[in-house]
Design an enzyme around this catalytic site. Sequence first.
Site, PDB file in Angstrom:
ATOM      1  N   PRO A  10       0.777  -1.214  -0.001  1.00  0.00           N
ATOM      2  CA  PRO A  10       0.013   0.019   0.245  1.00  0.00           C
ATOM      3  C   PRO A  10       0.801   1.361  -0.036  1.00  0.00           C
ATOM      4  CG  PRO A  10      -0.293  -1.124   2.200  1.00  0.00           C
ATOM      5  CD  PRO A  10       0.664  -2.032   1.175  1.00  0.00           C
ATOM      6  N   ASN A  11       0.265   1.957  -0.799  1.00  0.00           N
ATOM      7  CA  ASN A  11       0.748   3.535  -0.907  1.00  0.00           C
ATOM      8  C   ASN A  11       2.058   3.603  -1.689  1.00  0.00           C
ATOM      9  OD1 ASN A  11      -1.193   4.850   0.632  1.00  0.00           O
ATOM     10  ND2 ASN A  11      -0.532   3.808   2.316  1.00  0.00           N
ATOM     11  N   ARG A  18       4.925  10.866  -2.511  1.00  0.00           N
ATOM     12  CA  ARG A  18       4.592  10.880  -1.016  1.00  0.00           C
ATOM     13  C   ARG A  18       5.778  11.022  -0.515  1.00  0.00           C
ATOM     14  NH1 ARG A  18       4.690   4.799   1.324  1.00  0.00           N
ATOM     15  NH2 ARG A  18       3.680   5.195   3.236  1.00  0.00           N
ATOM     16  N   TYR A  23      10.910   9.100   1.658  1.00  0.00           N
ATOM     17  CA  TYR A  23      10.952   8.042   0.561  1.00  0.00           C
ATOM     18  C   TYR A  23      11.723   8.204  -0.919  1.00  0.00           C
ATOM     19  CZ  TYR A  23       7.548   5.906   3.709  1.00  0.00           C
ATOM     20  OH  TYR A  23       6.795   5.572   4.825  1.00  0.00           O
ATOM     21  N   ASN A  73       8.047  -5.344  -0.789  1.00  0.00           N
ATOM     22  CA  ASN A  73       7.929  -4.265   0.517  1.00  0.00           C
ATOM     23  C   ASN A  73       6.383  -4.115   0.765  1.00  0.00           C
ATOM     24  OD1 ASN A  73       7.653  -1.865   1.880  1.00  0.00           O
ATOM     25  ND2 ASN A  73       8.927  -0.395   0.254  1.00  0.00           N
ATOM     26  N   ALA A  76       2.852  -0.318   4.930  1.00  0.00           N
ATOM     27  CA  ALA A  76       2.466  -0.330   6.593  1.00  0.00           C
ATOM     28  C   ALA A  76       2.041  -1.876   6.937  1.00  0.00           C
ATOM     29  CB  ALA A  76       1.415   0.423   6.713  1.00  0.00           C
ATOM     30  N   HIS A  79       3.966  -4.166   9.416  1.00  0.00           N
ATOM     31  CA  HIS A  79       3.818  -3.870  11.028  1.00  0.00           C
ATOM     32  C   HIS A  79       2.782  -4.602  11.585  1.00  0.00           C
ATOM     33  CE1 HIS A  79       6.924  -1.087   9.816  1.00  0.00           C
ATOM     34  NE2 HIS A  79       6.024  -0.450   9.385  1.00  0.00           N
ATOM     35  N   ASP A  86       1.666 -15.154   7.124  1.00  0.00           N
ATOM     36  CA  ASP A  86       1.063 -16.673   6.887  1.00  0.00           C
ATOM     37  C   ASP A  86       1.292 -16.967   5.192  1.00  0.00           C
ATOM     38  OD1 ASP A  86       0.566 -16.999   9.348  1.00  0.00           O
ATOM     39  OD2 ASP A  86      -1.468 -16.934   9.201  1.00  0.00           O
ATOM     40  N   GLU A  97      12.712  -8.996   2.546  1.00  0.00           N
ATOM     41  CA  GLU A  97      11.915  -7.897   3.000  1.00  0.00           C
ATOM     42  C   GLU A  97      12.832  -6.505   2.709  1.00  0.00           C
ATOM     43  OE1 GLU A  97      11.600  -7.838   7.142  1.00  0.00           O
ATOM     44  OE2 GLU A  97      10.548  -5.860   7.284  1.00  0.00           O
ATOM     45  N   HIS A  99      12.557  -2.042   2.645  1.00  0.00           N
ATOM     46  CA  HIS A  99      11.922  -0.917   2.940  1.00  0.00           C
ATOM     47  C   HIS A  99      13.087   0.164   2.616  1.00  0.00           C
ATOM     48  CE1 HIS A  99       8.838  -2.815   5.262  1.00  0.00           C
ATOM     49  NE2 HIS A  99      10.062  -3.724   6.166  1.00  0.00           N
ATOM     50  N   LEU A 100      12.292   1.227   1.869  1.00  0.00           N
ATOM     51  CA  LEU A 100      13.284   2.496   1.400  1.00  0.00           C
ATOM     52  C   LEU A 100      13.842   2.914   2.646  1.00  0.00           C
ATOM     53  CD1 LEU A 100      10.316   3.479  -0.747  1.00  0.00           C
ATOM     54  CD2 LEU A 100      12.583   3.223  -1.544  1.00  0.00           C
ATOM     55  N   SER A 101      12.941   3.465   3.681  1.00  0.00           N
ATOM     56  CA  SER A 101      13.273   3.947   4.926  1.00  0.00           C
ATOM     57  C   SER A 101      14.144   2.932   5.915  1.00  0.00           C
ATOM     58  CB  SER A 101      12.153   4.792   5.595  1.00  0.00           C
ATOM     59  OG  SER A 101      11.246   4.190   5.994  1.00  0.00           O
ATOM     60  N   ARG A 106      12.358   5.071  12.939  1.00  0.00           N
ATOM     61  CA  ARG A 106      11.346   6.069  13.071  1.00  0.00           C
ATOM     62  C   ARG A 106      10.407   5.725  14.151  1.00  0.00           C
ATOM     63  NH1 ARG A 106       8.868   5.356   7.080  1.00  0.00           N
ATOM     64  NH2 ARG A 106       7.549   7.303   7.896  1.00  0.00           N
ATOM     65  N   ARG A 110       6.642   1.554  13.902  1.00  0.00           N
ATOM     66  CA  ARG A 110       7.450   0.907  12.687  1.00  0.00           C
ATOM     67  C   ARG A 110       8.636   0.024  12.957  1.00  0.00           C
ATOM     68  NH1 ARG A 110       5.013   3.854   8.380  1.00  0.00           N
ATOM     69  NH2 ARG A 110       4.570   6.160   9.082  1.00  0.00           N
TER      70      ARG A 110
HETATM   71  C1  DQA Z   1       8.024   1.496   4.078  1.00  0.00           C
HETATM   72  C2  DQA Z   1       8.127   1.714   5.797  1.00  0.00           C
HETATM   73  C3  DQA Z   1       6.666   1.602   6.151  1.00  0.00           C
HETATM   74  O1  DQA Z   1       6.631   1.734   7.776  1.00  0.00           O
HETATM   75  C4  DQA Z   1       5.742   2.529   5.473  1.00  0.00           C
HETATM   76  O2  DQA Z   1       4.158   2.156   6.101  1.00  0.00           O
HETATM   77  C5  DQA Z   1       5.683   2.387   4.088  1.00  0.00           C
HETATM   78  C6  DQA Z   1       6.879   2.156   3.433  1.00  0.00           C
HETATM   79  C7  DQA Z   1       9.226   1.741   3.575  1.00  0.00           C
HETATM   80  O3  DQA Z   1       9.620   1.369   2.199  1.00  0.00           O
HETATM   81  O4  DQA Z   1      10.405   2.375   4.073  1.00  0.00           O
HETATM   82  O5  DQA Z   1       4.628   2.441   3.354  1.00  0.00           O
HETATM   83  O6  DQA Z   1       7.674  -0.020   3.817  1.00  0.00           O
END
Ligand code: DQA
Length: 139
Positions: A10-11, A18, A23, A73, A76, A79, A86, A97, A99-101, A106, A110
């Site tokens: 998502p997102n 964003r 990011y 990725n 959210a 978390h 599963d 896994e 993550h950009l950040s 943070r 997170r």
């Molecule tokens: C994220 C980190 C997550 O906490 C956040 O909800 C995202 C992006 C990252 O790529 O840093 O949507 O997965």
Amino acid sequence: MKKIVIINGPNLNMLGVREPEQYGTLTLENINAMLTARAHALDMQLEFFQSNIEGELVTAIQSAADADGVILNAGAYTHYSIAIRDAISSVKTPVVEVHLSNIHAREDFRHVSVISPVCKGSVAGFGEMSYVLALYSFS
Ligand code: DQA
């Protein structure tokens, strides 16, 4: 030739507009194009999937059962989604896994990843390079 599936949650379709301070300014298309160029050099074939919907991510992970690896990725959902955890556990395909950040630097909520324990490894905090490093982990 290895097949790697890149799944974004998502997102992440909003990358570029964003929270650029968090990011970066690249769009998801930019990142995918960069990965395609790297994959070519590594003799890998990539498939891309993005969804804002938890169940669609579960299905995408299940559908990657024939792939050599998944780069995920989960946004959210990382978390708190036991359903995604599963799904990862239910396939033999190794999942990395990303993550950009740096999620550990943070907000407290997170710091927990419910998917980390069932992933092959995790890469966080390197912007788009997090995906590239994950790709190299399958080479
Ligand atoms: C994220 C980190 C997550 O906490 C956040 O909800 C995202 C992006 C990252 O790529 O840093 O949507 O997965």
